[in-house]
Design a protein around this motif. Sequence first.
Motif, short mmCIF file in Angstrom:
data_model
loop_
_atom_site.label_atom_id
_atom_site.label_comp_id
_atom_site.label_asym_id
_atom_site.label_seq_id
_atom_site.Cartn_x
_atom_site.Cartn_y
_atom_site.Cartn_z
N HIS A 1 0.81 -1.21 0.00
CA HIS A 1 0.00 0.00 0.00
C HIS A 1 0.84 1.27 0.00
O HIS A 1 0.55 2.22 -0.74
CB HIS A 1 -0.93 0.02 1.21
CG HIS A 1 -1.47 1.38 1.52
ND1 HIS A 1 -2.47 1.97 0.77
CD2 HIS A 1 -1.11 2.30 2.47
CE1 HIS A 1 -2.72 3.17 1.26
NE2 HIS A 1 -1.91 3.40 2.28
N PHE A 2 1.88 1.30 0.80
CA PHE A 2 2.64 2.53 0.95
C PHE A 2 3.47 2.83 -0.30
O PHE A 2 3.70 3.99 -0.63
CB PHE A 2 3.50 2.46 2.21
CG PHE A 2 2.67 2.34 3.45
CD1 PHE A 2 2.07 3.47 4.00
CD2 PHE A 2 2.44 1.12 4.05
CE1 PHE A 2 1.27 3.38 5.12
CE2 PHE A 2 1.64 1.01 5.17
CZ PHE A 2 1.05 2.15 5.71
N ARG A 3 3.89 1.79 -1.01
CA ARG A 3 4.52 2.02 -2.31
C ARG A 3 3.51 2.60 -3.29
O ARG A 3 3.81 3.52 -4.06
CB ARG A 3 5.09 0.71 -2.86
CG ARG A 3 5.73 0.85 -4.24
CD ARG A 3 6.32 -0.48 -4.67
NE ARG A 3 5.31 -1.52 -4.74
CZ ARG A 3 4.50 -1.69 -5.79
NH1 ARG A 3 4.55 -0.87 -6.82
NH2 ARG A 3 3.61 -2.66 -5.78
N GLN A 4 2.28 2.07 -3.27
CA GLN A 4 1.23 2.59 -4.14
C GLN A 4 0.84 4.01 -3.75
O GLN A 4 0.55 4.84 -4.61
CB GLN A 4 0.01 1.66 -4.08
CG GLN A 4 0.27 0.27 -4.61
CD GLN A 4 -0.83 -0.70 -4.28
OE1 GLN A 4 -1.77 -0.35 -3.56
NE2 GLN A 4 -0.74 -1.92 -4.77
N ALA A 5 0.84 4.30 -2.44
CA ALA A 5 0.53 5.65 -1.99
C ALA A 5 1.58 6.63 -2.48
O ALA A 5 1.26 7.75 -2.91
CB ALA A 5 0.45 5.69 -0.47
N VAL B 1 -7.86 14.40 8.05
CA VAL B 1 -6.43 14.11 7.99
C VAL B 1 -5.98 13.94 6.55
O VAL B 1 -4.89 14.40 6.16
CB VAL B 1 -6.11 12.84 8.81
CG1 VAL B 1 -4.65 12.41 8.61
CG2 VAL B 1 -6.39 13.07 10.28
N MET B 2 -6.81 13.31 5.73
CA MET B 2 -6.43 13.03 4.36
C MET B 2 -6.40 14.28 3.48
O MET B 2 -5.92 14.24 2.35
CB MET B 2 -7.37 11.98 3.75
CG MET B 2 -7.17 10.60 4.33
SD MET B 2 -8.27 9.38 3.60
CE MET B 2 -7.87 7.96 4.63
N ARG B 3 -6.92 15.38 3.98
CA ARG B 3 -6.84 16.63 3.24
C ARG B 3 -5.43 17.23 3.30
O ARG B 3 -5.10 18.12 2.51
CB ARG B 3 -7.84 17.64 3.80
CG ARG B 3 -9.29 17.26 3.56
CD ARG B 3 -10.23 18.27 4.21
NE ARG B 3 -10.10 19.58 3.59
CZ ARG B 3 -10.80 19.98 2.52
NH1 ARG B 3 -11.67 19.14 1.98
NH2 ARG B 3 -10.64 21.17 2.01
N LEU B 4 -4.61 16.72 4.23
CA LEU B 4 -3.24 17.21 4.32
C LEU B 4 -2.45 16.77 3.10
O LEU B 4 -2.54 15.60 2.69
CB LEU B 4 -2.57 16.68 5.60
CG LEU B 4 -3.21 17.08 6.93
CD1 LEU B 4 -2.51 16.36 8.08
CD2 LEU B 4 -3.15 18.59 7.12
N PRO B 5 -1.70 17.65 2.50
CA PRO B 5 -0.93 17.28 1.31
C PRO B 5 0.05 16.13 1.61
O PRO B 5 0.75 16.14 2.61
CB PRO B 5 -0.16 18.57 0.96
CG PRO B 5 -0.94 19.66 1.61
CD PRO B 5 -1.51 19.06 2.87
N TYR B 6 0.03 15.12 0.70
CA TYR B 6 0.98 14.01 0.72
C TYR B 6 0.79 13.08 1.92
O TYR B 6 0.64 11.88 1.75
CB TYR B 6 2.43 14.53 0.69
CG TYR B 6 2.64 15.60 -0.35
CD1 TYR B 6 2.21 15.39 -1.67
CD2 TYR B 6 3.21 16.82 -0.03
CE1 TYR B 6 2.36 16.38 -2.64
CE2 TYR B 6 3.38 17.81 -0.99
CZ TYR B 6 2.95 17.58 -2.29
OH TYR B 6 3.09 18.56 -3.23
N ILE B 7 0.80 13.61 3.14
CA ILE B 7 0.64 12.76 4.32
C ILE B 7 -0.72 12.08 4.31
O ILE B 7 -0.85 10.91 4.67
CB ILE B 7 0.80 13.60 5.61
CG1 ILE B 7 2.21 14.18 5.69
CG2 ILE B 7 0.51 12.74 6.85
CD1 ILE B 7 2.42 15.09 6.88
#
Length: 361
Positions: free
Chosen positions: A34-38, A280-286
């Motif tokens: 998942h984190f590679r895909q993210a 939280v997901m509105r934060l850029p990149y994070i």
Amino acid sequence: MSNFEPNAVIRGFQLTVVGTVRALTNPELFKYDHFRQAALAIAVGIVIQLIIQIPILSVKFSIWLLSWVVNMEDALWDDKLLNGLEFMSKSVLQVPFMLMTLMRYVTPTLDEIFMQSIQWVDMTYIQKHKKEDPNQLRAMYYPHLKMYSNKGGTSGFRPIPEALMAFFHRYAKKIGMMLGLYLLSMVVIIGRFVMPAASFYTFRNHVGSTPAAAIFGAGLFLPKSYLVTFLHTYFSSRSLMRELLEPYFSRVKFTPEQKRRWFRDREGVLFGFAFAFTAVMRLPYIGVLMYGVAQASTAYLVTKITDPPPTPAESEGFAESQVTWANKHDFLRLSLDNLDKFNVENGRSSTDSGAPEKKFS
């Protein structure tokens, strides 16, 4: 306020915190792709954001050229136009978040995260109650849930192209609605009433007429950007929650009507849970990196708002039994430190006829 009472929303937010902590203690979570895909979604999102910036930069350049022949010092329309374009690109389109959601339809990673997290929740529950009589503990979720095909639930199986088209249709519909409201809000005289009216119409059926009227009244005085952000976050929360629950509904077969009632009976808790993650997901990149954590936390949520499923061979009538959240009021009254101490024996609600009494360890 029906199922949207404040304590239900607050409890949903609390489940976000507890579920996230529980998910982050799982060492297996970070072994998935998942984190590679993210990271890939972030990279693609940056490229698309740069493309989106082209018309904005073009407008800025045109205004700069115009300022050489027209006095722009007292003009306000140029600032409003540029601010509107920036707001839509950053707050409405949310490209990286859209790409992360899209990953569900092209890779099984998020489904695997959900199932592995369900197993982790069961293991943690057993560990926390290892000193108690095993016969008094709730039934496990993972052993039976893994027996279900992830192509046989409510969503059914659709070819990837068809699923992608349905996803883009929903996304375009949501974005089109938000852009339409935003443009209407710029119309002279009636513009100031567009966002408050949309807020009232959206929330009246969910929170009741009086709270919706309060939102309408506040909207007449608040800046327009606040209401746009509020509405966008609300609709995004609903969409996110449905996406995060997809691994559950892709296995357990509900009819569309049963699924609608299932969501309706839990909408306060679901909104509180998803709203926190949406913020939280509105934060850029994070924010994009948090999508996998949100999916893992949803596994914890499922164990609090549903009963353990039976085997597929014994599943007739199970979906209908889950439409109404039998232990909702008991669960909402629990203190925060007791969220993990609500035991249900053999997967049956304690409020069912003939079922054992609830226990708090």
